[in-house]
Structures are given as C-alpha cells and as structure tokens.
Design an enzyme around this catalytic site. Structure first.
Site: not given
Length: 269
Positions: A76, A223
């Site tokens: 992420s 993310s």
C-alpha cells in the site's frame, strides 16, 4: 505487535519488583539467617531478575520513547516502501507516549503534511498500519480524478514513467509512476491506470476535524485509507517513520533468497 509490548512491560515490572524487594528486604533477611553451610548465592529467581531487568528496562525505554522497528506487510505504500521493508519509527517526534495505552505524556510536536506515520486504525485497533499524512486538522480535502486537493488547491503531478516491480510488488509492474508535489515534500506515488475501479475513494470535499488527520497510501489504487474509513484520530498515531534498515520480501528461510541490500539505510521521504 501488542502482545509483545504487553509482555515486555509485564516482564520488566516483575523483574524490577523482584530486584527491588531483594535489595530492600530479602537480601538482609538471608544474611541474618545465614548458616555455616550457606554458600552465599542468591536464589535463582533473584539471579534472573538481576540479569534481565537492566536489559528489559533499556529495551522498553528505547522501544517506547526513542525508536521502534516495524515490518511493512503490504504494497500500500509503494513505491516509497516495499513489502518486507523493516523500518524505524521515531517515537518522540510527536510527543512521548506511555506503552500499551499510547497516552501522550509529554507533547513535543505534531504531524506535518507529507509525514509517513505508523498508527492503529480505528477499525482495527490491534493492528499497526502506515500511511502518509495528507490533511491536517481544519483542512478541506478532496480527491477526484486521481488528484488531491487541499483547501481548494491541487497537488502538482509529474509522470516519471512506468513502474517495474519486483518480488511481492511485481503485480504493480506497468503502473504509472508519478511525482506528487506536496509543498516542500515531493515524493513518488503509483496509479494503476489500466484497471478500472468502481470505488476510487471520491467522496467530495471533507473538512478534517480537530485532533484528526487525513492519511493516504502512496500506492493510490491499492491502499485502504482515509478515503474509505475516515479520519485518523491523533491519539492513534504511534510515531513517524524515517528509515529503512533492512528488506526481506519473505521471512521464510531466514531471508536467504529475498534479501535486498540496496534498501538498507534508505531515508523515507
């Protein structure tokens, strides 16, 4: 790892208590009742307490108030941080906090826009996550068309090229590598232009409330961040990430085949 933190505190307190009781009371009692056959040695539990208490106390102080190591478990924060990066987190940048409770006892500073922070997300308080601070208390944040707007002003973006991933990050090969120009804190981000998503996290303008922050991962399409679960409370922040000290994509076989020496010593922008 909350269990490790709890165990460290408990073991430090127990060993310190045994050492203190022995120094104040038990040693004198043993001396008063010592016989001719007494070899003068301390009981085993006192020996262990004397040996381990200083070490445990030093580790607890360093880990709680100076710097703490973390391992990046996901993609992420690519390309800034890779899966398997071991990082150091400054524990005093935003104030000294008590272990376990994370309660601030000495205020020192506040997160700044562009800082990479480790925190406990509100929806998973048992976990440690890492993201970049985008919005400060009082800011108006908007994310639309893969672009961040702060107080109505867009961040500047410059395309660098196509990203080439390795190891666990190979799935990001071909993503667009961009420089995102946060004022005074430029850094690189990834966008996966080739894959459409139903939910890109576009929610319209939002005002960051007092005592909260808006955080995002640098790998924008991979993310789970404030675009989806909301604002990060200040009391959940554990520290500021500042250095990569090791990379091991896989911890199996003691990193024999997954050790990346080029990551050692990289500062986190």
């Amino acid at each position: 790892m909350r269990w490790f933190e709890i165990a460290l505190v408990v073991l430090t307190l127990l060993s310190g208590l045994v050492w203190l009781l022995d120094k104040l009371f038990l040693a004198q009692r043993r001396a008063a009742h010592a016989g001719l056959l007494d070899d003068g040695r301390d009981p085993w539990y006192v020996d262990y307490a004397k040996a381990f208490f200083p070490v445990l106390a030093i580790v607890l102080v360093l880990r709680s108030f100076v710097a703490e190591p973390f391992r990046i478990p996901s993609n992420s924060m690519m390309p800034t941080l890779l899966t398997g990066d071991f990082i150091l987190v400054n524990k005093f940048a935003y104030g000294l906090r008590l272990p376990i409770s994370n309660a601030k006892i000495v205020p020192i500073g506040e997160p700044e826009r562009g800082d990479v922070v480790v925190f406990k997300p509100p929806q998973h308080p048992e976990q440690d996550w890492i993201k970049r601070v985008i919005g400060l208390p009082g800011d108006t944040i908007e994310y639309k068309g893969n672009q961040v707007f702060v107080n109505g002003q867009p961040f500047g973006y410059e395309r660098v090229g196509d990203y080439v991933g390795v190891g666990s990050g190979a799935e990001m090969t071909g993503a667009s590598l961009l420089t995102e120009r946060i004022p005074g804190r430029p850094h690189q981000v990834l966008e996966v232009d080739r894959l459409p998503f139903v939910d890109q996290g576009e929610r319209g303008a939002q005002v960051v409330p007092a005592g909260h922050y808006f955080v995002m991962g640098d790998n924008r399409d991979r993310s789970d961040d404030s675009r989806f679960w909301g604002f990060l409370p200040e009391q959940n922040i554990r520290g500021k990430a500042f250095l990569v000290w090791l990379n091991c994509d896989s911890i199996t076989n003691l990193c024999k085949h997954n050790f990346d020496t080029s990551r050692i010593g990289n500062r986190i922008p």
